[in-house]
Design an enzyme around this catalytic site. Structure first.
Site, short mmCIF file in Angstrom:
data_model
loop_
_atom_site.label_atom_id
_atom_site.label_comp_id
_atom_site.label_asym_id
_atom_site.label_seq_id
_atom_site.Cartn_x
_atom_site.Cartn_y
_atom_site.Cartn_z
N ASP A 295 0.82 -1.21 0.00
CA ASP A 295 0.00 0.00 0.00
C ASP A 295 0.86 1.26 0.00
OD1 ASP A 295 -2.75 1.18 0.50
OD2 ASP A 295 -1.62 2.05 2.17
N GLU B 73 1.33 -1.01 -5.44
CA GLU B 73 0.20 -0.08 -5.60
C GLU B 73 0.78 1.31 -5.78
OE1 GLU B 73 -3.15 2.66 -4.09
OE2 GLU B 73 -1.47 2.12 -2.82
C1 GLC Z 1 -3.81 3.35 -0.65
C2 GLC Z 1 -5.21 2.84 -0.44
C3 GLC Z 1 -6.11 3.97 -0.07
C4 GLC Z 1 -5.57 4.63 1.16
C5 GLC Z 1 -4.11 5.01 1.00
C6 GLC Z 1 -3.49 5.29 2.32
O1 GLC Z 1 -3.72 4.19 -1.72
O2 GLC Z 1 -5.67 2.19 -1.59
O3 GLC Z 1 -7.43 3.55 0.12
O4 GLC Z 1 -6.31 5.77 1.44
O5 GLC Z 1 -3.34 3.98 0.47
O6 GLC Z 1 -3.29 4.10 3.03
C1 GLC Z 2 -3.16 9.10 -4.35
C2 GLC Z 2 -2.06 8.18 -4.13
C3 GLC Z 2 -2.52 6.77 -4.15
C4 GLC Z 2 -3.74 6.58 -3.28
C5 GLC Z 2 -4.79 7.56 -3.57
C6 GLC Z 2 -5.89 7.43 -2.55
O1 GLC Z 2 -3.58 9.00 -5.66
O2 GLC Z 2 -1.05 8.34 -5.08
O3 GLC Z 2 -1.51 5.95 -3.70
O4 GLC Z 2 -4.32 5.34 -3.50
O5 GLC Z 2 -4.24 8.83 -3.49
O6 GLC Z 2 -6.97 8.22 -2.94
#
Ligand code: GLC
Ligand code: GLC
Length: 649
Positions: free
Chosen positions: A286, A328
């Protein structure tokens, strides 16, 4: 002296003073053998990041002890799986693989209830279930579970670690891999480490980025992106209790971990191994782009972030080689690619494909999609994409501005158009979406909404427009069809498979209403699964559409699984000679070829037969309709939103 020699001496010394007596004889042998193989790399990475610190070797020794304990705690069934996966390392490139991501409470609602959902997963052909964070988290807003208070405890409303282990092995027996989140950029402010920091313990204050005043935060903020400007401006939060500014990239209750401290690396490795040992086949890294901070940069995608992930990967190779990493990184396409490597992340979300599929649906044009995929689709043969259309987050328009420019598209204006289009503010738009994270300083925003609502089903059902309903379902099939065929693991987002509409109830929940991503976090009810499985009949147009979506997806998945060409074969993006169409060629080492052609417009389109020549046969068969297509007749006709999966005869 070369580093390899250094690492050899270092390993000998560490092993001489590491007590392996708690390991079985077999484990001790495995452990030393794997260390011999992977320690040089781990040593290289670790000393690259921490070598300048006086206590680097002390921590490295501790790390080896953590790895030893990780192996000791690994169950025999998982060790067996390690050996199987080592013999078949590219299992994730197989055509049999189909993923689904879901929230336990929205599908279960508990872990134990998910056992009953296994037949449902199997009826669709799902072989990989990603359960979104299910760890202990603050009550109320916990960023959908992405603020973890304890990696070793399941959120009590969902069950226990025992339940999770039981589910993991039940899934594994049915040939379904469990994927868990590794939320390692931050913890919640209720994690024991954060609590100790709040209690003033210096050791734990060093686990995070805490600052006495705004001097340093201000310097960093010059170059930082704001991720959730709707909840808080900037990337730091003032904590009254300790009177310090805390680095919080996401929500204020999500404290970024300080990876310049080797103790943090070690502590998190221990948590990671715990998750691996529950029985997960893959860990979703994540927000991995944010883990390293460097003054004067965006503090995203820094070189040392990569080095650290590679170091984590070495640790897995030593303790739990069956487990792979999924990246991710929702960032610039060039940066997404940098995480993808056998020694870093074997799997990666494909946010570029995702965003550009939506782009093509809105514009009915495929040139940005084609040009971008030509540039960025190809990755190492040891790795694979995870192709998705929707997820629990927003859609960000992360295409490359330079590629857009080459096509005469102004990236800024175009993003504005896409936001307008998908939030239904653009006249003639079929979409019902919601703007997310609007940034008052630069007007930037992203989009939320369910697959069905963004594809026009919500609007069409409301206005009783049967052609609109039909078109919406076809759009959904088109997008998912590409994820099933282009190469990689297709990942369904649960509730999409039954075409659920936006759920606006979050607006009445104080813990959710500020975060519009909840509009696309939708429960799949028993009624939904009963309908999908054919145990009940559709009673209204919404249910009829839902069943169409489910059956359509299920059929495509079944075709994917019957044809090895969807597995380990190359993908070549083609020019379709019609700017409403997208085409690509799959080819395997046995010389089998598949041509996929897709029409993104609501009008019929023709394709010159010369495109078919890439198949080099006299005829082909469309796997979706089972019809034979001759090569040398008049131009090929594609119906609105039609896709063809043409297998050379
Ligand atoms: C990732 C998750 C998102 C979350 C963020 C912080 O992007 O998919 O839902 O808000 O990380 O953990
Ligand atoms: C941003 C971050 C991504 C996260 C997202 C959550 O785009 O780059 O990692 O999932 O915010 O909304």
């Amino acid at each position: 002296m070369s580093y390899a020699a250094d690492s050899g001496v270092c390993l000998d010394r560490i092993l001489a003073s590491t007590d392996l007596s708690g390991l079985s004889k077999k484990d001790a042998t495995t452990f030393t053998r794997r260390l011999k193989e992977h320690f040089p790399r781990l040593f290289d990475k670790y000393t690259y990041v921490y070598g300048h610190q006086y206590d680097c070797y002390f921590h490295l020794q501790k790390l080896v002890e953590i790895l030893r304990d990780g192996l000791k705690n690994r169950k025999p069934a998982l060790k067996k799986l390690d050996n199987e996966r080592l013999k078949n390392p590219l299992w994730y490139r197989d055509e049999q693989q189909v993923g689904m991501a879901c929230y336990v409470d929205l599908m279960g609602p508990t872990l134990n209830d998910l056992h009953d959902k296994i037949p449902y997963f199997k009826s669709l052909g799902v072989t990989y279930v990603h359960l979104m964070p299910l760890y202990d988290a603050p009550k109320g807003d916990s960023d959908g579970g992405y603020a973890v208070s304890d990696y070793r405890k399941v959120n009590p409303t969902l069950g226990t670690v025992k339940d999770l282990e039981k589910l993991a092995s039940a899934l594994q027996k049915e040939g379904i891999n469990l994927v868990l989140d590794f939320v390692f950029n931050h913890t919640s402010d209720e994690h024991a480490w954060a609590k100790a920091a709040l209690a003033g313990e210096k050791q734990f204050q060093d686990y995070y980025y805490l600052f006495d005043d705004r001097t340093i935060p201000d310097q960093y903020e010059h170059t930082l992106r704001e991720i959730f400007p709707q909840v808080r401006r900037g990337s730091f939060t003032f904590n009254e209790q300790i009177e310090k500014w805390v680095w919080t990239t996401f929500n204020s209750f999500q404290w970024d971990l300080n990876y310049s401290n080797p103790e943090v690396f070690n502590a998190i490795t221990s948590e990671m191994l715990f998750l691996a040992n529950i029985g997960s086949a893959a860990l979703r890294l994540d927000a991995l782009a944010f883990i390293w901070k460097e003054l004067g940069t965006s503090c995203e995608n820094q070189e040392k972030a990569h080095v650290l992930i590679q170091a984590f990967n070495c640790c897995l190779q030593i303790v739990a080689p069956a487990v792979v990493f999924k990246s991710e990184a929702i960032v610039h396409p060039d940066e997404v690619l940098k995480y993808i490597d056998k020694d870093e992340c074997q799997l990666s979300y494909n946010p570029l494909l995702m965003a550009l599929l939506w782009n093509s649906l809105a514009t009915r044009k495929t040139r940005l999609l084609t040009r971008s995929m030509k540039k960025s689709f190809s990755i190492s043969e040891n790795c694979t994409w995870v192709n998705y259309v929707r997820c629990h987050d927003d859609i960000g328009w992360t295409f490359d501005d330079a590629v857009a420019n080459e096509l005469g598209i102004n990236a800024f204006d175009h993003r504005h158009f896409l936001n307008q289009f998908y939030t239904g503010r653009f006249e003639g738009s079929f979409a019902n979406g919601v703007p997310f994270a609007e940034n008052p300083s630069n007007g930037d925003c992203r989009v939320c909404g369910s697959l069905a609502s963004l594809c026009g089903l919500e609007g069409a059902l409301k206005s009783n427009d049967s052609k609109g309903i039909d078109d919406a379902v076809k759009r959904m099939m088109l997008l998912y069809g590409i994820t099933f065929s282009i190469g990689g693991i297709p990942l369904l987002y649960s509730s999409d498979e039954v075409g659920k509409l936006n759920d606006y109830s979050y607006r009445f929940d104080d813990t959710k209403k500020h975060d519009d991503r909840w509009v696309n976090r939708i429960a799949v009810t028993r009624a939904d699964t009963e309908l999908a499985l054919g145990n009940t009949s559709p009673a209204n147009p919404t249910e009829t559409a839902s069943l169409h979506v489910f059956n359509g997806l299920r059929k495509m998945i079944a075709i994917r699984k019957q044809n090895a060409i969807f597995g380990q074969s190359s993908t070549q993006i083609l020019d379709a000679d019609n700017h409403h169409c997208f085409a690509f060629l799959r080819e395997n080492t046995q010389g089998h070829k598949l041509l996929v052609i897709c029409n993104f417009s609501e009008h019929p389109q023709t394709i010159q037969r010369s495109l078919l020549a890439t198949l080099k046969g006299a005829s082909s068969r469309d796997l979706l309709t089972d019809e034979t297509v001759e090569m040398n007749a008049s131009p090929l006709l594609l119906e609105p939103f039609q896709q063809m999966w043409l297998l050379a005869n």
